[in-house]
Design an enzyme around this catalytic site. Structure first.
Site, PDB file in Angstrom:
ATOM      1  N   ALA A 170       2.660  -8.070  -0.383  1.00 12.47           N
ATOM      2  CA  ALA A 170       2.904  -7.233   0.410  1.00 12.47           C
ATOM      3  C   ALA A 170       1.907  -6.774   1.384  1.00 12.47           C
ATOM      4  CB  ALA A 170       3.601  -5.921  -0.255  1.00 12.47           C
ATOM      5  N   LEU A 171       1.348  -7.639   2.138  1.00  8.82           N
ATOM      6  CA  LEU A 171       0.248  -7.575   2.914  1.00  8.82           C
ATOM      7  C   LEU A 171       0.380  -6.681   3.857  1.00  8.82           C
ATOM      8  CD1 LEU A 171      -1.231 -11.188   2.814  1.00  8.82           C
ATOM      9  CD2 LEU A 171      -1.624  -9.670   1.262  1.00  8.82           C
ATOM     10  N   HIS A 172      -0.732  -5.849   4.273  1.00  6.46           N
ATOM     11  CA  HIS A 172      -0.908  -5.068   5.285  1.00  6.46           C
ATOM     12  C   HIS A 172      -2.338  -4.888   5.802  1.00  6.46           C
ATOM     13  CE1 HIS A 172      -3.209  -2.402   2.746  1.00  6.46           C
ATOM     14  NE2 HIS A 172      -2.111  -2.346   1.794  1.00  6.46           N
TER      15      HIS A 172
ATOM     16  N   GLY B 114      -4.903  -3.428   5.694  1.00  9.79           N
ATOM     17  CA  GLY B 114      -6.041  -3.373   4.828  1.00  9.79           C
ATOM     18  C   GLY B 114      -6.204  -4.724   4.263  1.00  9.79           C
ATOM     19  N   HIS B 115      -5.396  -5.254   3.867  1.00  8.95           N
ATOM     20  CA  HIS B 115      -5.700  -6.724   3.338  1.00  8.95           C
ATOM     21  C   HIS B 115      -6.130  -7.805   4.399  1.00  8.95           C
ATOM     22  CE1 HIS B 115      -2.092  -5.612   0.568  1.00  8.95           C
ATOM     23  NE2 HIS B 115      -3.187  -5.527  -0.185  1.00  8.95           N
TER      24      HIS B 115
ATOM     25  N   GLN C 221      -2.192  -4.890 -15.369  1.00  5.12           N
ATOM     26  CA  GLN C 221      -2.763  -3.357 -14.828  1.00  5.12           C
ATOM     27  C   GLN C 221      -1.781  -2.484 -14.622  1.00  5.12           C
ATOM     28  OE1 GLN C 221      -4.343  -5.542 -11.498  1.00  5.12           O
ATOM     29  NE2 GLN C 221      -3.822  -3.979 -10.197  1.00  5.12           N
TER      30      GLN C 221
ATOM     31  N   ARG D 150       2.206   0.281  -1.131  1.00  2.00           N
ATOM     32  CA  ARG D 150       3.077   1.669  -1.436  1.00  2.00           C
ATOM     33  C   ARG D 150       3.670   2.398  -0.662  1.00  2.00           C
ATOM     34  NH1 ARG D 150      -0.205   0.826  -6.633  1.00  2.00           N
ATOM     35  NH2 ARG D 150       1.215   0.024  -8.316  1.00  2.00           N
TER      36      ARG D 150
HETATM   37  P1  AMP Z   1      -3.927  -4.753  -3.778  1.00  2.00           P
HETATM   38  O1  AMP Z   1      -2.750  -5.756  -3.155  1.00  2.00           O
HETATM   39  O2  AMP Z   1      -3.289  -3.374  -3.470  1.00  2.00           O
HETATM   40  O3  AMP Z   1      -4.149  -4.813  -5.177  1.00  2.00           O
HETATM   41  O4  AMP Z   1      -5.204  -4.907  -2.875  1.00  2.00           O
HETATM   42  C1  AMP Z   1      -5.907  -6.076  -2.659  1.00  2.00           C
HETATM   43  C2  AMP Z   1      -7.169  -5.848  -2.127  1.00  2.00           C
HETATM   44  O5  AMP Z   1      -7.017  -4.913  -0.626  1.00  2.00           O
HETATM   45  C3  AMP Z   1      -7.999  -4.608  -2.660  1.00  2.00           C
HETATM   46  O6  AMP Z   1      -9.452  -5.162  -2.775  1.00  2.00           O
HETATM   47  C4  AMP Z   1      -7.982  -3.589  -2.171  1.00  2.00           C
HETATM   48  O7  AMP Z   1      -9.018  -2.788  -2.062  1.00  2.00           O
HETATM   49  C5  AMP Z   1      -7.821  -4.009  -0.742  1.00  2.00           C
HETATM   50  N1  AMP Z   1      -7.166  -2.982   0.034  1.00  2.00           N
HETATM   51  C6  AMP Z   1      -5.743  -2.289  -0.147  1.00  2.00           C
HETATM   52  N2  AMP Z   1      -5.488  -1.311   0.851  1.00  2.00           N
HETATM   53  C7  AMP Z   1      -6.697  -1.025   1.627  1.00  2.00           C
HETATM   54  C8  AMP Z   1      -6.876  -0.317   2.916  1.00  2.00           C
HETATM   55  N3  AMP Z   1      -6.324   0.602   3.361  1.00  2.00           N
HETATM   56  N4  AMP Z   1      -8.298  -0.711   3.446  1.00  2.00           N
HETATM   57  C9  AMP Z   1      -8.936  -1.744   3.101  1.00  2.00           C
HETATM   58  N5  AMP Z   1      -8.848  -2.572   1.955  1.00  2.00           N
HETATM   59  C10 AMP Z   1      -7.549  -2.239   1.314  1.00  2.00           C
END
Ligand code: AMP
Length: 305
Positions: A34-36, A38-39, A63, A190
């Protein structure tokens, strides 16, 4: 679509062995999909540090607690691959659960102490054991020179850094700043659970962090008063507080309300917006406030909101 998607551990291992054998540096970006934005910032950062970037998309069951959102966590591999490719990734690894957890598997990786407070206290310490275990497996398969992690998940980043140090793993961890929406809300997979009303109220999270940063900058050092300030801002928007904590920025030891904070401290929050759990954090005394408040008007970094 040209971006290769691998699903089998051995295929990925063989591929990464070949890349490294040709003298190219491999970068890893572990995600749950669900890339955004941040990713994507992590992918771009990894691309600047490595020759070949592997993005993993795996909703890691170990997890998630029994009553959490594992089943309904958003999954859209096609869109993820397109976004990953646009951001500069070379390959997506999207294994199924059995590939990552072979039948009969018994092994877990736990980083003691750092896994206990904050999200470990509310989600259970197994949460971070699940994270550390899956990241160890990904490191073992990929053998990356560098791996990018977001500061948005501050505790997770601290745990991975400690794990790499403790286990002598040959990978450089690259921390990346939190990417935010225009109103300051941290980008998160989320966020797409939020309806319009909760999405609006969720903007109180970065506002609360910013208020605390402003108070800290003006000399407020009482952990209790800073917590109260943050809690009031969140409660005003009817967000349910899971925790609002001030913690030592490397050990994550929680400061009691009576404590006087040093020149730098972690402010970490977790709330429920409707049914959606959102986390955020700020290093007081170090990071810029996500939202600047001037004379009652709220200004985002882009201008008046
Ligand atoms: P997730 O898919 O939520 O497990 O996140 C994967 C990676 O993306 C992890 O290293 C998170 O810390 C990073 N991440 C998620 N949201 C953000 C964000 N808003 N800004 C920077 N990194 C993010």
């Amino acid at each position: 679509m040209s971006l290769p998607i691998l699903k089998k551990v051995e295929e990925l291992r063989t591929h990464c062995d070949l890349v490294r054998a040709s003298g190219r540096r491999v970068g890893l970006v572990p995600t749950m999909g669900a890339l955004h934005e941040g990713h994507l910032s992590l992918i771009r950062k990894a691309r600047s540090e490595a020759d070949e970037v592997i993005v993993t998309v795996f909703v890691n069951p170990t997890q998630f607690g029994p009553n959490e959102d594992f089943e309904r966590y958003p999954r859209n591999l096609e869109a993820d691959c397109r976004l990953a490719e646009e951001a500069g990734a070379h390959l997506v690894f999207a294994p199924n659960v059995e590939a990552m957890y072979p039948p009969g598997e018994k092994t877990r990786v736990t980083v003691a102490d750092l896994s206990a407070p904050l999200c470990g206290a509310s989600r259970g310490p197994e949460h971070f054991t699940g994270v550390a275990t899956v990241v160890t497996k990904l490191f073992a398969v990929v053998g990356p020179c560098v791996a990018a992690f977001g500061r948005k998940d501050y505790q997770q980043l601290a745990i991975i850094q400690r794990m790499v140090r403790d286990l002598l793993l040959p990978v450089q961890i690259v921390p990346c700043p939190t990417v935010r929406e225009p109103d300051g809300l941290a980008a998160s997979s989320r966020n797409r659970y939020l309806d319009e009303g909760w999405r609006r109220r969720a903007a109180a999270i970065p506002r609360a962090l910013s208020l605390a940063q402003a108070a800290f900058a003006s000399g407020e050092r009482s952990a209790g008063r800073l917590r109260a300030l943050v809690r009031a801002e969140l409660e005003e928007q009817r967000l349910t507080i899971d925790y609002v904590e001030l913690a030592e920025s490397s050990t994550l030891e929680i400061y009691a309300d009576s404590a006087r904070l040093p020149a730098r401290a972690l402010l970490a929050v977790a709330v429920l917006a409707g049914g959606t759990r959102l986390i955020d954090n700020l290093l007081l005394g170090e990071e810029a406030a996500p939202v600047a408040r001037l004379g009652g008007a709220v200004l985002t970094s882009g201008g008046a909101a």
